[in-house]
Structures are given as structure tokens and as C-alpha cells.
Design a protein around this motif. Structure first.
Motif, short mmCIF file in Angstrom:
data_model
loop_
_atom_site.label_atom_id
_atom_site.label_comp_id
_atom_site.label_asym_id
_atom_site.label_seq_id
_atom_site.Cartn_x
_atom_site.Cartn_y
_atom_site.Cartn_z
N UNK A 164 -0.01 -1.28 0.31
CA UNK A 164 -0.30 0.08 -0.32
C UNK A 164 0.93 1.03 -0.10
N UNK A 165 0.36 1.99 -0.79
CA UNK A 165 1.63 3.37 -1.19
C UNK A 165 0.50 4.49 -0.91
N UNK A 166 1.03 5.94 -0.64
CA UNK A 166 0.43 7.29 -0.58
C UNK A 166 1.02 8.41 -1.99
N UNK A 167 0.21 8.20 -2.72
CA UNK A 167 0.73 8.92 -4.08
C UNK A 167 0.06 10.43 -3.71
N UNK A 168 0.53 11.48 -3.90
CA UNK A 168 1.14 12.19 -3.67
C UNK A 168 1.09 13.44 -5.39
N UNK A 169 -0.26 13.80 -5.97
CA UNK A 169 -0.38 14.65 -7.16
C UNK A 169 -1.27 15.90 -7.39
N UNK A 170 -0.77 16.63 -8.84
CA UNK A 170 -1.45 17.63 -8.50
C UNK A 170 -1.07 18.38 -9.76
N UNK A 171 -2.67 18.36 -10.45
CA UNK A 171 -3.06 18.04 -11.73
C UNK A 171 -2.64 19.83 -12.25
N UNK A 172 -2.49 19.78 -13.43
CA UNK A 172 -1.86 21.09 -13.63
C UNK A 172 -2.72 22.36 -13.69
N UNK A 173 -4.48 21.86 -13.50
CA UNK A 173 -4.96 22.61 -13.26
C UNK A 173 -5.63 22.87 -11.91
N UNK A 174 -5.93 22.16 -10.72
CA UNK A 174 -6.25 22.01 -9.51
C UNK A 174 -4.74 23.04 -9.24
N UNK A 175 -5.39 23.48 -8.06
CA UNK A 175 -4.05 24.75 -7.06
C UNK A 175 -3.56 23.66 -5.58
N UNK A 176 -4.47 23.03 -5.38
CA UNK A 176 -3.72 22.43 -4.15
C UNK A 176 -3.20 20.78 -4.46
N UNK A 177 -2.88 19.76 -3.83
CA UNK A 177 -1.96 18.61 -4.90
C UNK A 177 -3.58 17.92 -3.72
N UNK A 178 -2.89 16.50 -3.97
CA UNK A 178 -4.39 15.34 -3.83
C UNK A 178 -3.06 14.09 -2.94
N UNK A 179 -3.88 13.61 -2.38
CA UNK A 179 -3.08 12.45 -1.46
C UNK A 179 -4.18 11.57 -1.66
N UNK A 180 -3.60 9.91 -2.55
CA UNK A 180 -4.46 8.93 -2.82
C UNK A 180 -3.85 8.42 -3.06
#
Length: 82
Positions: free
Chosen positions: A51-67
């Protein structure tokens, strides 16, 4: 050749992603409703089922998401997660 085991169609995407606790560059290269493929040269850091935690930020979004994700397969090119 298309992989018939896939449950959903894949869409090509190029997006850098951080995998918490793991070194090396990681880039999402395709995604679907059932998962993503992450290109990385550091595949030896992972095992199927991890199990892993991904941190990503789409270019159109202001904040990063934790998945939260789970590794479903490992290839020499990277990891498949769902």
C-alpha cells in the motif's frame, strides 16, 4: 497488443507524482477508472500488494491530492496501482 485483462480503457497521461517514502522520479503514464501505471526506474522498492500514498497535482488544480493506492503489478518499466 491490447491487454484484455483490463477492466477499463486507459488514457495516456504524463504527470509527475510523488510516492511518499520512496525515492526516485515517478511519472504517471496512463490512467483509467481502475488504476494508473507509474513509470519508475526504482521498481525494486516495491512488492505486489504494497500500500502506497501518492501525492499528485493536476496542472489545473491549486492543491495537491493525497491518494491511497495498492500495487497490483510490477514491470521493468514501473508499477501498476489500483
Amino acid at each position: 497488443m491490447e491487454d484484455e485483462r483490463r477492466k477499463a480503457p486507459r488514457t495516456a497521461l504524463r504527470l509527475e507524482v510523488e510516492v511518499w517514502g520512496h525515492q526516485g522520479p515517478h511519472k504517471i503514464t496512463d490512467l483509467s477508472t481502475s488504476g494508473v501505471f507509474i513509470h519508475t526506474e526504482a521498481t525494486s522498492q516495491y512488492k505486489p500488494g504494497d500500500e502506497i500514498d501518492l501525492v499528485l497535482k493536476f496542472p489545473t488544480e491549486g492543491e495537491a491530492m493525497l491518494i491511497k493506492a495498492q500495487i497490483s503489478r510490477i514491470t521493468k518499466e514501473g508499477i501498476g496501482v489500483k
